[in-house]
Design a protein around this motif. Structure first.
Motif, mmCIF file in Angstrom:
data_model
loop_
_atom_site.group_PDB
_atom_site.id
_atom_site.type_symbol
_atom_site.label_atom_id
_atom_site.label_comp_id
_atom_site.label_asym_id
_atom_site.label_seq_id
_atom_site.Cartn_x
_atom_site.Cartn_y
_atom_site.Cartn_z
ATOM 1 N N GLU A 54 0.867 -1.179 0.000
ATOM 2 C CA GLU A 54 0.000 0.000 0.000
ATOM 3 C C GLU A 54 0.903 1.228 0.000
ATOM 4 O OE1 GLU A 54 -3.162 1.277 -0.110
ATOM 5 O OE2 GLU A 54 -2.086 3.154 0.272
ATOM 6 N N LYS A 55 0.633 2.165 -0.892
ATOM 7 C CA LYS A 55 1.577 3.265 -1.064
ATOM 8 C C LYS A 55 1.523 4.290 0.061
ATOM 9 C CE LYS A 55 -1.208 6.043 -4.256
ATOM 10 N NZ LYS A 55 -1.466 7.232 -3.432
ATOM 11 N N VAL B 250 4.112 0.711 -5.450
ATOM 12 C CA VAL B 250 4.532 -0.071 -6.605
ATOM 13 C C VAL B 250 4.826 0.913 -7.732
ATOM 14 C CG1 VAL B 250 3.803 -1.756 -8.330
ATOM 15 C CG2 VAL B 250 3.244 -2.099 -5.905
ATOM 16 N N GLY C 150 -17.758 -0.739 -3.244
ATOM 17 C CA GLY C 150 -16.722 -1.636 -2.742
ATOM 18 C C GLY C 150 -16.929 -2.093 -1.312
ATOM 19 N N ILE C 151 -17.638 -1.313 -0.521
ATOM 20 C CA ILE C 151 -17.774 -1.685 0.889
ATOM 21 C C ILE C 151 -18.630 -2.947 1.013
ATOM 22 C CG2 ILE C 151 -18.459 -0.905 3.197
ATOM 23 C CD1 ILE C 151 -16.116 0.712 1.707
ATOM 24 N N ILE C 152 -19.750 -2.962 0.315
ATOM 25 C CA ILE C 152 -20.583 -4.162 0.395
ATOM 26 C C ILE C 152 -19.958 -5.314 -0.406
ATOM 27 C CG2 ILE C 152 -22.138 -3.314 -1.437
ATOM 28 C CD1 ILE C 152 -22.943 -5.785 1.430
ATOM 29 N N SER D 64 -10.553 5.382 -1.847
ATOM 30 C CA SER D 64 -11.992 5.660 -1.716
ATOM 31 C C SER D 64 -12.554 5.139 -0.395
ATOM 32 C CB SER D 64 -12.781 4.982 -2.849
ATOM 33 O OG SER D 64 -12.624 5.678 -4.053
ATOM 34 N N THR D 65 -11.847 4.204 0.211
ATOM 35 C CA THR D 65 -12.471 3.459 1.301
ATOM 36 C C THR D 65 -12.792 4.302 2.526
ATOM 37 O OG1 THR D 65 -11.481 1.388 0.550
ATOM 38 C CG2 THR D 65 -12.168 1.486 2.852
ATOM 39 N N PHE E 217 -14.782 -0.571 -8.450
ATOM 40 C CA PHE E 217 -15.854 -0.793 -7.481
ATOM 41 C C PHE E 217 -16.665 0.473 -7.200
ATOM 42 C CE2 PHE E 217 -13.240 -4.448 -6.823
ATOM 43 C CZ PHE E 217 -14.151 -5.438 -6.509
ATOM 44 N N ALA F 78 -19.786 5.983 2.606
ATOM 45 C CA ALA F 78 -20.949 6.057 3.489
ATOM 46 C C ALA F 78 -21.202 4.722 4.190
ATOM 47 C CB ALA F 78 -22.181 6.483 2.694
ATOM 48 N N GLY F 79 -20.632 3.666 3.646
ATOM 49 C CA GLY F 79 -20.653 2.384 4.342
ATOM 50 C C GLY F 79 -21.950 1.601 4.273
ATOM 51 N N LEU F 80 -22.786 1.909 3.301
ATOM 52 C CA LEU F 80 -24.061 1.186 3.218
ATOM 53 C C LEU F 80 -23.837 -0.265 2.823
ATOM 54 C CD1 LEU F 80 -26.184 3.847 1.341
ATOM 55 C CD2 LEU F 80 -26.203 3.323 3.775
HETATM 56 C C1 LIG Z 1 -18.589 9.526 -0.810
HETATM 57 C C2 LIG Z 1 -18.549 8.043 -1.055
HETATM 58 C C3 LIG Z 1 -19.520 7.233 -0.491
HETATM 59 C C4 LIG Z 1 -19.509 5.851 -0.716
HETATM 60 N N1 LIG Z 1 -20.459 5.080 -0.149
HETATM 61 C C5 LIG Z 1 -20.431 3.729 -0.301
HETATM 62 C C6 LIG Z 1 -21.388 2.901 0.344
HETATM 63 O O1 LIG Z 1 -22.258 3.389 1.046
HETATM 64 N N2 LIG Z 1 -21.339 1.565 0.156
HETATM 65 C C7 LIG Z 1 -20.393 0.988 -0.638
HETATM 66 O O2 LIG Z 1 -20.390 -0.222 -0.785
HETATM 67 N N3 LIG Z 1 -19.463 1.763 -1.266
HETATM 68 C C8 LIG Z 1 -19.462 3.112 -1.111
HETATM 69 N N4 LIG Z 1 -18.535 3.886 -1.741
HETATM 70 C C9 LIG Z 1 -17.592 3.251 -2.655
HETATM 71 C C10 LIG Z 1 -16.402 2.646 -1.927
HETATM 72 O O3 LIG Z 1 -15.799 3.617 -1.148
HETATM 73 C C11 LIG Z 1 -15.396 2.082 -2.907
HETATM 74 O O4 LIG Z 1 -16.022 1.269 -3.865
HETATM 75 C C12 LIG Z 1 -14.334 1.251 -2.210
HETATM 76 O O5 LIG Z 1 -13.793 1.931 -1.144
HETATM 77 C C13 LIG Z 1 -13.243 0.845 -3.162
HETATM 78 O O6 LIG Z 1 -12.260 0.170 -2.472
HETATM 79 P P1 LIG Z 1 -10.912 -0.281 -3.175
HETATM 80 O O7 LIG Z 1 -10.196 -1.135 -2.201
HETATM 81 O O8 LIG Z 1 -11.215 -0.846 -4.494
HETATM 82 O O9 LIG Z 1 -10.131 1.055 -3.508
HETATM 83 P P2 LIG Z 1 -9.430 2.161 -2.574
HETATM 84 O O10 LIG Z 1 -10.072 2.286 -1.267
HETATM 85 O O11 LIG Z 1 -9.343 3.381 -3.394
HETATM 86 O O12 LIG Z 1 -7.996 1.551 -2.325
HETATM 87 C C14 LIG Z 1 -6.974 1.531 -3.285
HETATM 88 C C15 LIG Z 1 -5.648 1.618 -2.554
HETATM 89 O O13 LIG Z 1 -4.609 1.358 -3.482
HETATM 90 C C16 LIG Z 1 -3.492 2.128 -3.081
HETATM 91 N N5 LIG Z 1 -2.579 2.271 -4.227
HETATM 92 C C17 LIG Z 1 -2.847 2.896 -5.387
HETATM 93 N N6 LIG Z 1 -1.776 2.850 -6.208
HETATM 94 C C18 LIG Z 1 -0.825 2.163 -5.556
HETATM 95 C C19 LIG Z 1 0.519 1.782 -5.886
HETATM 96 N N7 LIG Z 1 1.071 2.106 -7.053
HETATM 97 N N8 LIG Z 1 1.211 1.065 -4.984
HETATM 98 C C20 LIG Z 1 0.659 0.721 -3.788
HETATM 99 N N9 LIG Z 1 -0.586 1.072 -3.434
HETATM 100 C C21 LIG Z 1 -1.332 1.780 -4.297
HETATM 101 C C22 LIG Z 1 -4.122 3.431 -2.648
HETATM 102 O O14 LIG Z 1 -3.287 4.190 -1.813
HETATM 103 C C23 LIG Z 1 -5.402 2.977 -1.952
HETATM 104 O O15 LIG Z 1 -5.243 2.852 -0.571
HETATM 105 C C24 LIG Z 1 -18.506 5.269 -1.529
HETATM 106 C C25 LIG Z 1 -17.521 6.096 -2.068
HETATM 107 C C26 LIG Z 1 -17.543 7.466 -1.848
HETATM 108 C C27 LIG Z 1 -16.478 8.307 -2.462
#
Ligand SMILES: Cc1cc2nc3c(=O)[nH]c(=O)nc-3n(C[C@H](O)[C@H](O)[C@H](O)COP(=O)(O)OP(=O)(O)OC[C@H]3O[C@@H](n4cnc5c(N)ncnc54)[C@H](O)[C@@H]3O)c2cc1C
Length: 861
Positions: free
Chosen positions: A72-73, A211, A392-394, A80-81, A389, A85-87
């Motif tokens: 993780e960088k 990475v 992504g939370i669900i 996004s995580t 995603f 909103a965490g639904l």
């Molecule tokens: C306002 C808002 C409300 C939301 N509400 C909901 C909800 O209610 N329910 C729900 O299910 N989803 C919700 N979502 C969506 C949800 O937040 C995302 O779908 C989810 O967090 C995606 O997770 P992820 O692990 O794919 O990505 P991320 O959380 O974006 O994680 C990606 C990670 O990769 C790391 N990374 C990137 N490049 C590199 C690299 N080169 N080397 C090492 N690490 C790297 C980043 O630092 C980051 O930590 C919401 C999003 C927003 C913005």
């Protein structure tokens, strides 16, 4: 109240998880991750520590995989995580994703106990609100699709809704879809709990480690470059959230992803909310297009703006994500969501007195269809993705488990084809992705009809040679970038796409096309098929290993299935042996790269000396079918097309009025017909000479809707419906194509032998049912004695026997011909009967029986 004036709020304060994260942000960052172990070899490297990557690490380590490394960088959750909103909901309009949601919720319920970390999981239930009659239909439609899944879901009336949500204005409320186990979770704590679990089971979560590059090695393994050194690994998984595109770029891939802006607002304490004895269920007002839930003694409200108003972060696609982002949020823009705020104030009037104390505007990564991309990627060995995603939370829990099972077991644990990353291809350009993401975001809460079509971004640059000729004559469907005719217009028709939960404007025209093929002759554009050439010294050996059927002789064609090691159906292809050792493989439009990846991977793994070429974009395909098909084609060629000279399932290179084609005598309609494979630039000319030649016979066009009606009456199974990774070929009734006695030890053979020995628990059956103005389409609940006992897989109207028909899976003890069952359609159970297959005999069977002097005519079944 919720007025623009009250909206001048500081963005980064208030929410408990946001605050916690802010604490992390301000802490001085270690220059290296001293304290954790560094290893320079790994079984798997997961790139990105959001909820998705961490869940995958947790599941792999828990399942016993050694040397799992997550990089993780910056900090865990720093994409996004952290601000989601965490639904969490059991509901998904699709079929397979319900399983992902179910698993996630069950996991989140016990995570605290397992890891010792609180996750802030609230389960007050959720209600989706219907305020139009169409929406009520949609809920009924969704109920029958949920009945054969374990999660609870109820259609409830206004009284019950008011009881559950006392502060709702009931004026427009007609019904609700109620999921009792729904709620919300703190995404930061969820990820931390999964991380604690992952570490407990032995995974290394290393941060901050960015990475910086990826290099494939000739043996299929990878070198992962970081500022701390190189890690050698057997497999990488891209879980980099809105940076996923940049990881793809490192190896020359253009993942079709784009960040969109999403906002939610949180109010101060509302006395009426504070006074409630139990937490309010999460509310989704679909017409108003927003979600609303309780946050402490206030409310949290998140809208999905229309496609015109929503905001894309396009510059991140063209210029990359600015370095350092991820710890930031976007500027909030409440003007953009004012319509939704007003709709919410009308629905939940206490909002009028509330103050906004916080707004969160963050990036969510969208794929064109807003479904994530999960699995191995075609064209690059041992490169997997879990990206794109929107929710992504669900999805995190279920996707982590699904991927981990796939990685460890060598095949998808269940069918989730809609998440296949290989559903996209070169045609899904940046422009297409942006247009589609806009539409998908805006359509978050629109009514989801059966056979839904969405029109943004169409046509893509991938069109058939007939597109221009046909486009104004028919209603087109979208298949893997292609446009393909669904049905054709005649004067007097109500033209265009008119979706409905009941029979609609295409019902009569499809009957007309059906009749055209049964009585005369029709032509169909089948160009979207996936097409591959496989040749070389080991081609026969490779195909014998891949396919459960025997290898066709030179000049012959057969239908062959690729099975998984567990003996499930991975794919169905038409295999033609063109010349010694050279094969043409044809698959459905939706499975082109899905199948190609599997074939390439097996060829590489086994060291077969073959050349595999994807010729999908170079070749056009025309289908011609119906009793006069031979007569029409014969006018264009000197080749003898008579039944004895050009037999069913033979293939041959022919010239049709000087246009070269590989002709295969086969038709999914079950009628006399050929598929003509030719250079795509010849499609229009070939179409024209055939139409010209068929004037006398009354030749005409037909589309895929009529083809589906024709194949169902012949009881032909369809890949993706009657067969997929959830079914074995024996329960699907595909025995004829499966050669357990052939010498080659094809993939899935041993497992299938065991399945056969043990006996089948369920079977595919063929049902007719009496309905009015509605037909089954697949995925409906099948009932017996007041209980759901199975599900349909596809359905349609039988134009020849004038009743509805369907395929369905039911327990073996209920699978005999004559068995009475019920099929649920739009809230009503229709009585159904298992009948003998098929309803209509195929042309070859009719011809054979005729020759024997037996039964005659199409309806002799
Ligand atoms: C306002 C808002 C409300 C939301 N509400 C909901 C909800 O209610 N329910 C729900 O299910 N989803 C919700 N979502 C969506 C949800 O937040 C995302 O779908 C989810 O967090 C995606 O997770 P992820 O692990 O794919 O990505 P991320 O959380 O974006 O994680 C990606 C990670 O990769 C790391 N990374 C990137 N490049 C590199 C690299 N080169 N080397 C090492 N690490 C790297 C980043 O630092 C980051 O930590 C919401 C999003 C927003 C913005």
């Amino acid at each position: 109240g919720l007025q623009p004036g009250a909206l001048e709020v500081s963005v980064r304060q208030g929410l408990p998880h946001a605050a916690e994260w802010a604490g992390l942000r301000n802490r001085e960052k270690p220059s290296s991750f001293l304290g954790t172990k560094w290893k320079d070899t790994a079984e798997i490297v997961i790139i990105g520590g959001g909820c998705i990557g961490v869940s995958l690490a947790y599941h792999l380590a828990k399942a016993g995989m050694k040397d799992v490394i997550l990089l993780e960088k910056s900090e865990l959750t720093a994409g996004s995580t952290w601000h989601a909103a965490g639904l969490t909901t059991y509901f998904h309009p699709g079929i397979n994703l319900k399983k992902i949601h179910y698993y996630s919720i069950k996991l989140y319920e016990k995570l605290e106990e397992e890891t010792g970390q609180a996750v802030g999981f609230h389960q007050p239930g959720s209600i989706r609100i219907a305020s139009t009659p169409t929406r009520v239909d949609e809920f009924k439609y969704q109920m029958t699709r949920a009945g054969w899944h374990p999660a609870e879901q109820y259609l409830i009336g206004p009284e019950r809704i008011q009881e559950l949500f006392p502060i709702l204005n009931m004026e427009k409320v007609l019904a609700g879809l109620y999921n009792p186990g729904d709620g919300h979770i703190d995404p930061y704590s969820l990820t931390m709990a999964l991380a604690a679990g992952a570490r407990k089971y032995g995974a290394l979560l290393n941060y901050p480690v960015q990475v910086t590059n990826l290099s494939p090695r000739s043996d299929g393994t990878w070198e992962v470059e970081t500022p701390h050194g190189i890690i050698r690994t057997n497999r990488i998984v891209n879980t980099a959230g809105f940076w996923a595109r940049e990881i793809g770029t490192m190896i020359g891939l253009h993942h079709p992803l784009i960040p969109v802006h999403h906002q939610y607002v949180v109010t101060s304490t509302i006395p009426e909310v504070k006074a409630l004895k139990t937490e309010l269920p999460v509310l989704r007002d679909l017409e108003g297009s927003y979600y609303l839930r309780q946050e402490r003694d206030g409310l949290l409200f998140g809208p999905y703006e229309s496609q015109e108003k929503m905001k894309l972060q396009e510059s991140w696609v063209t210029n990359g994500v600015p370095p350092g982002f991820g710890k930031e949020l976007f500027e909030s823009d409440l003007d953009r969501i004012m319509d939704h705020i007003e709709a919410a104030m009308a629905m939940v009037p206490v909002l009028k007195q509330a103050d906004i104390i916080n707004t969160v505007a963050g990036p969510i990564t969208y794929s064109p269809d807003i479904l994530p991309m999960v699995g191995p990627h075609q064209g690059v060995r041992n490169y997997w993705v879990a990206i794109g995603f929107g929710y992504g939370i669900i999805h995190a829990g279920g996707v982590g488990k699904y991927l981990s099972d796939w990685i460890l077991g060598g095949e998808p644990p269940f069918d989730l084809i809609e998440l296949d990353p290989n559903r996209y291809g070169k045609w899904s350009t940046t422009q297409y992705t942006a247009t589609k993401a806009r539409e998908s975001y805006g359509f978050n809460n629109i009514v989801g009809y059966p056979k839904e079509e969405r029109f943004a971004g169409r046509p893509t640059e991938r069109v058939s040679g007939l597109y221009k000729v046909l486009k104004s004559k028919c209603s087109m469907g979208f298949h893997a970038g292609w446009e393909q005719p669904h049905w054709f217009y005649k004067s007097g028709d109500e033209i265009g796409y008119k979706p409905s939960f009941r029979r609609t404007n295409w019902f009569e025209p499809v009957g007309r096309e059906y009749k055209q093929v049964m009585e005369k002759v029709g032509v169909i554009d089948l160009t979207p098929f996936g097409k591959f050439i496989v040749k070389g010294n080991d081609s026969v050996k490779l195909l014998d290993h891949l396919f459960a059927n025997v290898i066709p002789k030179v000049g012959a064609t057969n239908i062959s299935h690729m099975l998984t090691p567990r003996g499930q159906v991975y794919a169905e292809l038409t295999v033609s042996h063109l010349s010694p050792g050279e094969f043409l493989l044809v698959t459905g439009s939706g499975s082109e790269l899905h199948d190609l990846r599997w074939i390439e991977e097996e060829a590489l793994k086994g060291g077969y000396n073959v050349e595999i070429k994807n010729i999908t974009d170079e070749m056009g395909v025309l289908g011609i079918a119906g009793p006069f098909a031979r007569k029409v084609l014969q006018k264009l060629t000197i080749e003898d097309l008579s039944d004895s000279a050009f037999k069913f399932l033979q293939s041959r290179y022919i010239k049709l009025s000087d246009i070269a084609a590989t002709a295969i005598r086969i038709s999914y309609s079950g009628e006399l017909g050929w598929e003509l494979y030719h250079r795509k630039e010849d499609s229009a000319a070939l179409y024209n000479v055939i139409m010209e030649a068929g004037q006398e016979e009354g030749i005409d066009d037909f589309g895929t809707y009529a083809l589906n009606a024709l194949r169902l009456e012949k009881a032909f199974r369809a890949w993706g419906a009657e067969m997929n990774c959830d079914t074995n070929p024996l329960e699907a009734g595909l025995d004829y194509f499966i050669k357990l006695n052939k010498p080659a030890d094809f993939i899935g053979k041993q497992a299938l032998k065991q399945i056969k020995e043990k006996g089948l628990k369920r079977r595919l059956v063929y049902l007719t049912l009496e309905t009015a103005n509605i037909d089954p389409e697949g995925n409906e609940s099948v009932w017996h004695n007041g209980r759901v006992v199975g599900n349909t897989t596809s359905g349609n109207y039988s134009y020849s026997t004038q009743q509805s028909l369907a395929f369905a899976y039911v327990p073996t003890e209920l699978s005999k011909v004559g068995q009475k069952l019920e099929v649920e359609l739009l809230g009503q159970n229709y009585s159904a009967t298992i009948v003998e297959e098929p309803l209509v005999l195929t042309e070859q069977t009719r011809t054979r029986l005729q020759k024997k002097g037996g039964k005659k005519g199409p309806k002799s079944a």
